[in-house]
Design an enzyme around this catalytic site. Structure first.
Site, PDB file in Angstrom:
ATOM      1  CG  HIS A  67      35.323  61.067  36.238  1.00 25.74           C
ATOM      2  ND1 HIS A  67      34.352  61.854  35.460  1.00 25.74           N
ATOM      3  CD2 HIS A  67      36.238  60.630  35.481  1.00 25.74           C
ATOM      4  CE1 HIS A  67      34.912  62.086  34.290  1.00 25.74           C
ATOM      5  NE2 HIS A  67      36.247  61.284  34.200  1.00 25.74           N
ATOM      6  CG  HIS A 118      26.629  40.848  35.683  1.00 24.70           C
ATOM      7  ND1 HIS A 118      26.426  39.476  35.544  1.00 24.70           N
ATOM      8  CD2 HIS A 118      27.754  41.097  36.249  1.00 24.70           C
ATOM      9  CE1 HIS A 118      27.432  38.856  36.060  1.00 24.70           C
ATOM     10  NE2 HIS A 118      28.497  39.721  36.388  1.00 24.70           N
TER      11      HIS A 118
HETATM   12  C1  COA Z   1      27.725  38.317  22.909  1.00 23.92           C
HETATM   13  C2  COA Z   1      27.268  36.916  23.348  1.00 23.92           C
HETATM   14  C3  COA Z   1      25.988  36.932  24.394  1.00 23.92           C
HETATM   15  C4  COA Z   1      26.738  36.026  22.170  1.00 23.92           C
HETATM   16  O1  COA Z   1      26.301  34.824  22.510  1.00 23.92           O
HETATM   17  P1  COA Z   1      25.092  34.252  21.439  1.00 23.92           P
HETATM   18  O2  COA Z   1      23.854  34.961  21.272  1.00 23.92           O
HETATM   19  O3  COA Z   1      25.061  32.768  22.030  1.00 23.92           O
HETATM   20  O4  COA Z   1      25.946  34.631  19.981  1.00 23.92           O
HETATM   21  P2  COA Z   1      26.615  33.257  19.256  1.00 23.92           P
HETATM   22  O5  COA Z   1      27.372  32.425  20.026  1.00 23.92           O
HETATM   23  O6  COA Z   1      25.648  32.556  18.335  1.00 23.92           O
HETATM   24  O7  COA Z   1      27.655  34.507  18.038  1.00 23.92           O
HETATM   25  C5  COA Z   1      26.835  34.874  17.170  1.00 23.92           C
HETATM   26  C6  COA Z   1      28.078  35.552  16.344  1.00 23.92           C
HETATM   27  O8  COA Z   1      28.649  36.654  17.072  1.00 23.92           O
HETATM   28  C7  COA Z   1      30.050  36.382  17.153  1.00 23.92           C
HETATM   29  N1  COA Z   1      30.523  36.600  18.541  1.00 23.92           N
HETATM   30  C8  COA Z   1      29.804  36.210  19.809  1.00 23.92           C
HETATM   31  N2  COA Z   1      30.156  36.659  20.834  1.00 23.92           N
HETATM   32  C9  COA Z   1      31.295  37.559  20.664  1.00 23.92           C
HETATM   33  C10 COA Z   1      32.440  38.195  21.174  1.00 23.92           C
HETATM   34  N3  COA Z   1      32.417  38.271  22.557  1.00 23.92           N
HETATM   35  N4  COA Z   1      33.009  39.182  20.384  1.00 23.92           N
HETATM   36  C11 COA Z   1      33.271  38.918  19.246  1.00 23.92           C
HETATM   37  N5  COA Z   1      32.331  38.215  18.364  1.00 23.92           N
HETATM   38  C12 COA Z   1      31.235  37.463  19.052  1.00 23.92           C
HETATM   39  C13 COA Z   1      30.326  34.962  17.097  1.00 23.92           C
HETATM   40  O9  COA Z   1      31.591  34.571  16.734  1.00 23.92           O
HETATM   41  C14 COA Z   1      29.155  34.760  15.919  1.00 23.92           C
HETATM   42  O10 COA Z   1      29.553  35.130  14.832  1.00 23.92           O
HETATM   43  P3  COA Z   1      29.274  34.316  13.289  1.00 23.92           P
HETATM   44  O11 COA Z   1      27.790  34.781  13.189  1.00 23.92           O
HETATM   45  O12 COA Z   1      29.959  35.152  12.245  1.00 23.92           O
HETATM   46  O13 COA Z   1      29.629  33.076  13.322  1.00 23.92           O
HETATM   47  C15 COA Z   1      28.231  36.009  24.086  1.00 23.92           C
HETATM   48  O14 COA Z   1      29.181  35.298  22.928  1.00 23.92           O
HETATM   49  C16 COA Z   1      29.408  36.700  25.061  1.00 23.92           C
HETATM   50  O15 COA Z   1      30.227  37.077  24.544  1.00 23.92           O
HETATM   51  N6  COA Z   1      28.940  36.631  26.230  1.00 23.92           N
HETATM   52  C17 COA Z   1      29.423  37.222  27.379  1.00 23.92           C
HETATM   53  C18 COA Z   1      29.797  36.351  28.630  1.00 23.92           C
HETATM   54  C19 COA Z   1      30.455  36.917  29.627  1.00 23.92           C
HETATM   55  O16 COA Z   1      30.994  38.181  29.721  1.00 23.92           O
HETATM   56  N7  COA Z   1      30.509  36.037  30.940  1.00 23.92           N
HETATM   57  C20 COA Z   1      31.003  36.807  32.207  1.00 23.92           C
HETATM   58  C21 COA Z   1      29.738  36.251  33.084  1.00 23.92           C
HETATM   59  S1  COA Z   1      30.439  37.042  34.771  1.00 23.92           S
END
Ligand code: COA
Length: 194
Positions: A123, A132
């Site tokens: 709510h 998104h």
């Molecule tokens: C958050 C996100 C955008 C980061 O991507 P990125 O910029 O490429 O970052 P990296 O993969 O280089 O990760 C950076 C650090 O954050 C951590 N990390 C990344 N995503 C994380 C998550 N979701 N939860 C916890 N830790 C996360 C990595 O382990 C890394 O840690 P480290 O530096 O200790 O090794 C991506 O991991 C994510 O979660 N995207 C969401 C995708 C999604 O929901 N898609 C649905 C589409 S419908």
């Protein structure tokens, strides 16, 4: 209507259109290697006359750019017939609500938002333009999401939180404090990494 974006996301949107009884003219995609999706034709040039379009691009900034660049596009909204949407919800043009979503009373959703599969929006939430909300996100009551933010799959946000504009919230994040504009937040509890 045309669906802009011949991708997997476009397929999901096409099926919502079909289930809602909308007539799909075809897809638009500038990639000349994409010629057909779900048996619909893909065209590679953007018509110049007024056309009804749903922009099926998951990237929020790209969706905004396309809206700004194409003033001949007209927009409706698409709501899957098996989404549970309160009659007291407002949903803006170009927005899409996917199957299994629940939206409770007095929610306001802006333009060109994606409320993805099985998300729950409680709510009085306010979701600004070009947001998104990924699959299985849970927003408690009175949450506000700023323009262009991407809330990653499976994120939980407790009640009353404000998430800033153009933030990225990582998959599975638990958000228990307000989030400033433009940051990337991950983990439980959510911490800023960028
Ligand atoms: C958050 C996100 C955008 C980061 O991507 P990125 O910029 O490429 O970052 P990296 O993969 O280089 O990760 C950076 C650090 O954050 C951590 N990390 C990344 N995503 C994380 C998550 N979701 N939860 C916890 N830790 C996360 C990595 O382990 C890394 O840690 P480290 O530096 O200790 O090794 C991506 O991991 C994510 O979660 N995207 C969401 C995708 C999604 O929901 N898609 C649905 C589409 S419908």
């Amino acid at each position: 209507m045309y669906i802009y974006g011949a991708s997997g996301h476009g397929k999901v949107i096409a099926e919502i259109a079909e289930e809602s009884g909308a007539v799909i003219t075809g897809f638009i995609d500038l990639d000349i290697n994409k010629n057909e999706v779900l048996n619909y034709e893909v065209i590679h040039t953007i018509p110049t006359q007024k056309i009804e379009v749903i922009i099926a691009i998951g990237n929020n900034a790209v969706r905004k750019k396309l809206v700004n660049e194409n003033d001949n596009f007209e927009y409706d909204k698409l709501i899957h017939p098996r989404a549970n949407v309160s009659k007291r919800t407002t949903i803006g043009e170009g927005s899409v609500v996917m199957a299994g979503v629940s939206i409770n009373a007095d929610v306001v959703i802006g333009n060109h938002c994606i409320i993805n599969t099985n998300a729950s929006v409680d709510h009085d939430c306010k979701i600004n333009n070009f947001v998104h909300i990924s699959p299985n996100v849970a927003l408690a009551g009175n949450v506000e999401i700023g323009e262009g933010a991407h809330i990653g799959i499976g994120t939980c946000v407790i009640q009353g939180i404000k998430i800033g504009k153009w933030c990225t919230i990582g998959a599975g994040t638990v958000v228990i404090k307000d989030v400033p504009d433009g940051v990337t937040l991950v983990g439980n509890p959510g911490r800023i990494i960028k």
